[in-house]
Design a protein around this motif. Structure first.
Motif, short mmCIF file in Angstrom:
data_model
loop_
_atom_site.label_atom_id
_atom_site.label_comp_id
_atom_site.label_asym_id
_atom_site.label_seq_id
_atom_site.Cartn_x
_atom_site.Cartn_y
_atom_site.Cartn_z
N UNK A 116 0.83 -1.21 0.00
CA UNK A 116 0.00 0.00 0.00
C UNK A 116 0.86 1.24 0.00
N UNK A 117 2.02 1.21 0.68
CA UNK A 117 2.90 2.38 0.65
C UNK A 117 3.38 2.64 -0.78
N UNK A 118 3.72 1.57 -1.51
CA UNK A 118 4.22 1.77 -2.88
C UNK A 118 3.11 2.31 -3.78
N UNK A 119 1.88 1.84 -3.57
CA UNK A 119 0.78 2.41 -4.36
C UNK A 119 0.57 3.88 -4.00
N UNK A 120 0.78 4.21 -2.72
CA UNK A 120 0.62 5.62 -2.34
C UNK A 120 1.69 6.48 -3.02
N UNK A 121 2.90 5.92 -3.17
CA UNK A 121 3.96 6.65 -3.90
C UNK A 121 3.49 6.96 -5.32
#
Lengths: 108, 173, 386
Positions: B31-36
């Motif tokens: 989810x952090x990478x998608x937020x990036x």
């Protein structure tokens, strides 16, 4: 069909709708997820959605105050992320867990 | 006009998709990478709206610093897919989704009905937006800017103080 | 992108060509690195395959392409495959935003029964209007490649390497950004082309309302105004590119190979391209900020344009661009050689020394440089008396 014309003419309204959708997604991340860091990320997403509406309004009104607001929001968000992550690290050191159901009671 | 619409809708589609994946990805690092990706897409939207400098700052501050910190902390904990990623209770979950939908609906309706109140643009910002932004920041908003500086100092001290808490690898016994 | 088909096509070709330039510089640099290290260590280096060992690169490429395509069993395959691609993107995007020469003017001409015309092609992939900020923003995304590689490989050495790398990258980004602030204050612009234009000509500046011409035998380069900023930026660039003496992320003695332990064949090569692309961008930035870009004393777009104006008026701007590109590349090659030279001369830092240098030495000095530059520019450029 009158709708096509309104859909194709990209104006401030489209950006505000996009901003509203992103904001509600950020809110859902805070409401539904139980991981502290993912909840923090939801807050970041909400702040970003607000930034988008600021920039859209700034373009519409031709004034740069919206850009300044975004600048300030970004600074605050960076500070908030720093504090939140430091707290998360402290919590993880203590409980070895980041799921919020493990520390919903205020006991050390 | 057509290209503008296509550009906006494709960007909006990707943004909404990435934001959706941010919520639903079970693994917090995903989810952090998608937020990036969401942040980078937002930088593109800002650029599209004429806020060139803000778009650059968005890339540097959010995508380049804040989210790197998030991903780093998540990797440090070595979190895998979580068992209880979402809150319990189907009914309360539905209620939360409905309330978020209602909030978005209020935004929609509010902006739809009140956008006509806005004044028409007096004058579009000229080409050198970054320079005007700097001048505005150091004249009209000087006190807010200084207050932000103080806030950042306080936060920096606070973060160091919080992260020196006992336990973990750097404990001081 | 452009007004008509011709312009759009040329701009697209330009972007691809600049990307290929970055990719093609890698084998040459690898050759220079191996021969250079051999020269420094009093060895021969690769000298068997082809003249001076130059076709060793082709042999290496064949080796890279035919190696086994290994994927770690319990990692995250998608992230594992994405990391090498992400490694190449920041350097390629940054390189496309940097002007490599003066603009090329094309007169109106007839083709396919239509008049195409007059165009101005910049010698860069795209111009975003925020030049430096875009390059900084894009190169700050480079940390993700390392993080993704470390996470996707599911290997503790990779993970350590990735964590070290990202901590190092965000620490040195501060010093790098602050030293660039000095440059932006000095030239009063974000635009690379304007920065280079201000550095053409002799070293003449106004101090307290007077024109100082005593140093006019020197070129008007940024290094004479920002020596400390130049040193800090160059040192931070080593850390950003993960080169020795800051190559802790892949320290082979301690971490096997750091974040790319699990990568083989062409995927490893893509990390390599990213690293050398970073070096290339770093050298370009050094040259543009501090060493006059594509100008030399007496060689700038106007004078070179005049040389060729009599020779061939229609192709003058193209020839000018080629000459200036040659000048720029000569300077860039010099800096690339310094990168290699330092790598084979200095030993590696320890990790705490690295962090100490970044936070306690370079950051305060960069801050002091910024503040002093701002104050000095405010006082010295103020029109006292007049």
């Amino acid at each position: 069909m009158p709708g096509i014309e309104a859909l194709m003419h990209i104006g401030i309204k489209h950006y505000l709708f996009l901003s509203a959708i992103l904001f509600s997604f950020g809110m859902l991340a805070v409401l539904l997820r139980r991981n502290v860091i993912v909840m923090l990320m939801g807050i970041e997403l909400m702040l970003n959605a607000v930034n988008l509406s600021f920039i859209a309004f700034a373009k519409e009104s031709g004034s740069l105050s919206g850009h300044i607001m975004v600048f300030f929001v970004m600074t605050i968000a960076a500070a908030e992320a720093g504090v939140g992550l430091a707290l998360a690290v402290a919590i993880y050191k203590k409980f070895h867990e980041l799921n919020i159901r493990f520390f919903e009671h205020l006991r050390g | 006009m057509l290209w503008e619409a296509i550009g906006f809708y494709s960007l909006a589609f990707f943004l909404i998709f990435f934001a959706y994946k941010t919520i639903t990805a079970i693994n917090p690092i995903h989810s952090a990478l998608y937020l990036v990706l969401t942040m980078i897409g937002l930088a593109a939207v800002f650029y599209d709206l004429g806020a060139h400098f803000i778009a650059g700052v968005q890339l540097i501050v959010y995508a380049g610093a804040v989210m790197v910190l998030f991903v780093m902390v998540l990797m440090l904990f070595d979190l895998r897919a979580e068992l209880r990623a979402f809150s319990r209770g189907l009914f309360s979950g539905m209620l939360k989704i409905i309330s978020a939908g209602l909030l978005a609906g209020i935004f929609f309706a509010g902006s739809d009905s009140s956008i006509a109140i806005l004044d028409t643009p007096a004058a579009a910002p000229s080409a050198d937006v970054s320079r005007q932004l700097g001048i505005l920041l150091y004249t009209k908003y000087l006190y807010a800017f200084e207050a932000l500086g103080v806030l950042l100092l306080v936060v920096a001290v606070g973060v160091v103080a919080v992260s020196r808490i006992k336990g973990g690898t750097h404990a001081r016994h | 992108m452009g007004a008509d088909v011709f312009e759009i096509t040329v701009n697209f070709v330009k972007m691809v060509a600049i990307f290929l330039l970055m990719v093609q510089i890698v084998p040459l640099l690898v050759w220079v690195e191996r021969r250079g290290s051999a020269y420094i260590q009093n060895r021969f280096g690769p000298n068997r395959v082809g003249p001076l060992g130059l076709t060793q690169l082709l042999a290496d490429a064949v080796k890279f392409l035919t190696k086994e395509d290994f994927v770690p069993g319990r990692g995250y395959p998608f992230i594992y495959y994405a990391a090498p691609i992400v490694a190449m993107i920041p350097a390629a995007l940054a390189l496309n935003a940097i002007p490599l020469s003066s603009p090329v003017h094309v007169e109106a001409f007839e083709m396919l029964g239509q008049t195409w015309g007059p165009y101005v092609f910049l010698a860069q992939g795209y111009e975003f209007g925020i030049g430096v900020v875009f390059v900084l923003g894009v190169s700050s995304l480079a940390a993700y490649a390392l993080l993704l590689a470390g996470y996707g490989s599911n290997n503790k050495y990779s993970m350590y390497g990735a964590l070290r790398a990202s901590a190092q990258t965000i620490s040195y980004e501060l010093a790098m950004g602050l030293s660039i602030v000095g440059v932006i204050l000095l030239f009063n612009t974000f635009n690379f082309t304007e920065m280079i234009a201000q550095q053409a000509g002799p070293l003449v500046f106004s101090l307290f309302g007077h024109k100082v011409e005593a140093l006019s035998f020197l070129p008007n380069w940024g290094i004479f105004y920002q020596p400390l900023g130049a040193i800090i930026l160059f040192a931070a660039m080593f850390a950003e590119a993960n080169r020795l003496p800051f190559d802790l992320p892949e320290a082979e003695g301690e971490l096997v190979a750091g974040y790319h332990t699990e990568y083989s064949g062409f995927k490893f090569n893509m990390f390599f391209i990213g690293e050398y692309g970073h070096m290339f961008v770093a050298s370009l930035l050094m040259v543009i900020f501090y060493f006059g870009g594509y100008t030399l004393p007496g060689v700038n777009p106007e004078t070179v344009g005049k040389w060729f104006a009599d020779f061939s008026p229609t192709k003058a701007s193209l020839l000018t661009a080629l000459v200036l590109h040659g000048v720029l590349m000569a300077k860039v090659v010099f800096f690339l050689w310094i990168f290699i030279w330092v790598r084979w001369t200095l030993p590696r830092f320890r990790y705490d020394q690295l962090m100490d240098l970044g936070w306690r030495t370079m950051l305060p000095w960069a801050l002091a440089n910024t503040i002093l530059t701002a104050i000095f520019i405010l006082i010295a450029r103020h029109p006292w008396g007049s």
